[in-house]
Design a protein around this motif. Structure first.
Motif, mmCIF file in Angstrom:
data_model
loop_
_atom_site.group_PDB
_atom_site.id
_atom_site.type_symbol
_atom_site.label_atom_id
_atom_site.label_comp_id
_atom_site.label_asym_id
_atom_site.label_seq_id
_atom_site.Cartn_x
_atom_site.Cartn_y
_atom_site.Cartn_z
ATOM 1 N N ILE A 387 0.858 -1.198 0.000
ATOM 2 C CA ILE A 387 0.000 0.000 0.000
ATOM 3 C C ILE A 387 0.890 1.243 0.000
ATOM 4 N N PRO A 388 0.823 2.067 -1.038
ATOM 5 C CA PRO A 388 1.727 3.232 -1.162
ATOM 6 C C PRO A 388 1.301 4.409 -0.285
ATOM 7 N N LEU A 389 1.275 4.196 1.008
ATOM 8 C CA LEU A 389 0.902 5.230 1.967
ATOM 9 C C LEU A 389 2.060 5.385 2.950
ATOM 10 N N LEU A 390 2.682 6.551 2.975
ATOM 11 C CA LEU A 390 3.910 6.746 3.748
ATOM 12 C C LEU A 390 3.749 6.464 5.246
ATOM 13 N N PRO A 391 2.756 7.026 5.942
ATOM 14 C CA PRO A 391 2.651 6.765 7.391
ATOM 15 C C PRO A 391 2.437 5.278 7.716
ATOM 16 N N LEU A 392 1.813 4.551 6.780
ATOM 17 C CA LEU A 392 1.568 3.121 7.008
ATOM 18 C C LEU A 392 2.871 2.333 7.085
ATOM 19 N N GLN A 393 3.953 2.893 6.568
ATOM 20 C CA GLN A 393 5.218 2.165 6.547
ATOM 21 C C GLN A 393 5.785 1.941 7.948
ATOM 22 N N TYR A 394 5.356 2.738 8.906
ATOM 23 C CA TYR A 394 5.755 2.480 10.290
ATOM 24 C C TYR A 394 5.249 1.102 10.731
ATOM 25 N N LEU A 395 3.984 0.812 10.405
ATOM 26 C CA LEU A 395 3.424 -0.504 10.718
ATOM 27 C C LEU A 395 4.130 -1.586 9.910
ATOM 28 N N THR A 396 4.466 -1.274 8.653
ATOM 29 C CA THR A 396 5.200 -2.231 7.820
ATOM 30 C C THR A 396 6.530 -2.598 8.460
ATOM 31 N N GLY A 454 7.902 1.628 -14.471
ATOM 32 C CA GLY A 454 8.167 3.047 -14.274
ATOM 33 C C GLY A 454 8.425 3.445 -12.831
ATOM 34 N N GLY A 455 9.010 2.548 -12.042
ATOM 35 C CA GLY A 455 9.330 2.872 -10.651
ATOM 36 C C GLY A 455 8.222 2.580 -9.670
ATOM 37 N N ASN A 456 7.084 2.097 -10.158
ATOM 38 C CA ASN A 456 5.952 1.784 -9.280
ATOM 39 C C ASN A 456 5.979 0.291 -8.919
ATOM 40 N N PRO A 457 6.236 -0.045 -7.643
ATOM 41 C CA PRO A 457 6.386 -1.448 -7.267
ATOM 42 C C PRO A 457 5.084 -2.155 -6.899
ATOM 43 N N PHE A 458 3.933 -1.519 -7.108
ATOM 44 C CA PHE A 458 2.658 -2.058 -6.621
ATOM 45 C C PHE A 458 2.380 -3.454 -7.168
ATOM 46 N N ALA A 459 2.521 -3.649 -8.470
ATOM 47 C CA ALA A 459 2.199 -4.944 -9.090
ATOM 48 C C ALA A 459 3.128 -6.044 -8.560
ATOM 49 N N VAL A 460 4.416 -5.741 -8.410
ATOM 50 C CA VAL A 460 5.361 -6.726 -7.882
ATOM 51 C C VAL A 460 5.021 -7.068 -6.433
#
Length: 498
Positions: A387-396, A454-460
């Protein structure tokens, strides 16, 4: 009440345990603090010649994707070497013993830290062998320390997972290097200090570690090192107990894969099961799948963290530094998370077993929950990372360190309980080497992200989340195996009664 000699031995055992934890915490897994080191390397201009200016909507910007790709390749190679060389390291450990293995590991690790210390932007290519040497030397520290769990029989799994947790937490070493760098301490000075610590490793090798191996079960008043408490070293005891084995198996244990194809009740087996029969078993196959898919997910996340944060923060170096620090700080919690997995595996210790149930069967039954929880953690971590949401990366970050500490601690503990302990080093090395081959897929994934996507890792990220679900096969298989064994015991008991 313990006698004087037993009291001295107990102090020695605890010194070995604590010093091993410090060693793993401060050195063994430093290579996985790559995200923090990349920040320093970029600041010092490593591979900066690969950055080019480009015009986007009339604005000239600097494109450093080629630099990111080169640094990602370095981590890919180092993480591959970390795992793949566990196989020859396992053979070295099983056949040459602790002292020789540690001396090799110390030499390799020190060479790696010195290469970084004396590298610079003009010699960026030195990072390739340097990181690989640190990775290989670090895993040797871990492999030789995990046998310390044999000194504390009832808590073996807990201690094995604790050491793996310390290994995970040691990735914070490069966070310390980064913070010192920002305070004016050069990368060279920090790495020279790490190199000088090899003296401490050498002292511990000769004073607090065995020449050969720590046996299991542990003989009464077992001693090792040049001096241990008030006891004298018994060379014949040490050599007889473990001259070629990491651990000596209990005499009447059964190997789980032996009874997979047998309709009869399990028969007593010893550690003399062949290495080939181990690696050709379904237990080994599913365990390798379990480790490989989750490890690939972790390696790709660590290797692409810096460019991912750059993308989510729109290239703000202050935010990138903040989130990089947050990630590195969470890695310190690995040593706190890992013992929980060991406690799950050891929760049956000291309790009466079912009629006719061997200790190996009881261990496997207890391991099912650990294997399942580890996969569940990985799927949740992968979902959050997608999920490309910056604050969520703390939980990640939190889920990542929790899952990684469960993954590697559970891997070592499962191998020690599911297979003959005489082959532990070779089996541990084999599963890590094979999983290393799978981990090479992170580079084509990175190339796919930087190229067609194009730099978007969502699909991977979504694809890897789905792939991680395959790891659920392993706990299900072990659970069904335990049920089958329980049914065979019940049938055998009924036949005996009648």
């Amino acid at each position: 009440m313990l006698g004087r000699e037993s009291g001295g031995l107990r102090v020695c055992y605890w010194l070995t345990l604590v010093s091993g934890l410090v060693e793993c915490l401060c050195f063994a897994g430093a290579v996985f603090g790559w995200a923090s080191l990349v920040f320093v390397l970029k600041s010092d201009g490593y591979f900066s010649y690969l950055c080019v200016n480009q015009t986007v909507n009339g604005t000239i910007t600097e494109d450093c994707s080629a630099q990111d790709e080169q640094l990602s390749i370095i981590f890919t190679v180092a993480s591959f070497m970390n795992n793949f060389f566990t196989l020859p390291n396992g053979f070295l450990f099983d056949h040459c013993g602790t002292r020789v293995t540690r001396l090799v590991g110390i030499s390799i690790y020190t060479t790696g830290t010195l290469l970084i210390a004396f590298s610079n932007a003009a010699l960026s290519v030195l990072l390739y062998p340097a990181l690989s040497f640190i990775a290989v030397g670090g895993i040797l520290f871990l492999v030789t320390n995990m046998q310390v769990g044999n000194l504390f029989g009832a808590h073996r799994s807990t201690i094995i997972t604790l050491y793996n947790g310390a290994f995970d937490s040691s990735s914070a070493v490069f966070l310390v290097v980064k913070l010192l760098y920002q305070d004016g301490v050069s990368l060279r000075a920090s790495l020279i200090f790490l190199s000088s610590c090899s003296v401490v490793h050498l002292i511990r090798t000769f004073l607090l570690m065995p020449r050969s191996h720590i046996p299991y079960p542990l003989p009464e008043n077992y001693t090792y090192g040049l001096k241990c408490g008030n006891a004298r070293k018994s060379r014949s005891q040490e050599n007889g107990a473990g001259s070629s084995n990491i651990q000596t198996s209990q005499v009447t244990e059964t190997t789980p894969f032996h009874s997979e194809n047998s309709s009869q009740a399990p028969k007593p087996e010893t550690a003399e099961r062949s290495f080939k029969s181990c690696i050709l078993s379904w237990f080994f196959l599913w365990h390798m799948l379990w480790l490989s898919v989750m490890q690939l997910r972790h390696y790709l996340f660590i290797g692409t963290l810096n460019p991912m944060l750059s993308r989510l923060t729109a290239g703000d170096p202050g935010l990138v530094s903040t989130y990089t620090n947050a990630f590195a700080i969470t890695q310190l919690c690995g040593i706190l998370c890992a013992p929980w997995n060991g406690l799950i595996m050891d929760r049956h210790k000291g309790k009466p077993r079912e009629a006719g149930q061997s200790e190996t069967e009881a261990d496997l039954k207890a391991a099912v929950l650990s294997l399942f929880v580890t996969v569940l953690q990985c799927v949740l971590f992968s979902l959050c990372a997608a999920i490309p949401l910056l604050p969520l990366q703390y939980l990640t970050f939190i889920l990542q360190v929790l899952n990684r500490s469960f993954l590697y601690g559970g891997n070592a503990a499962f191998i020690s309980m599911a297979f003959p302990l005489a082959h532990f080093g070779k089996l541990y090395g084999t599963v890590m080497a094979l999983s290393a081959v799978v981990s090479l897929l992170q580079y084509p994934c990175f190339a796919l992200i930087n190229g067609p996507l194009g730099g978007n890792p969502f699909a991977v990220n979504v694809a890897l989340t789905i792939l991680s679900c395959l790891a659920f096969i392993h706990p299900v298989f072990v659970y069904l195996h335990c049920r089958r064994q329980a049914a065979e015991r019940t049938k055998a008991n009924n036949s005996t009664s009648s």
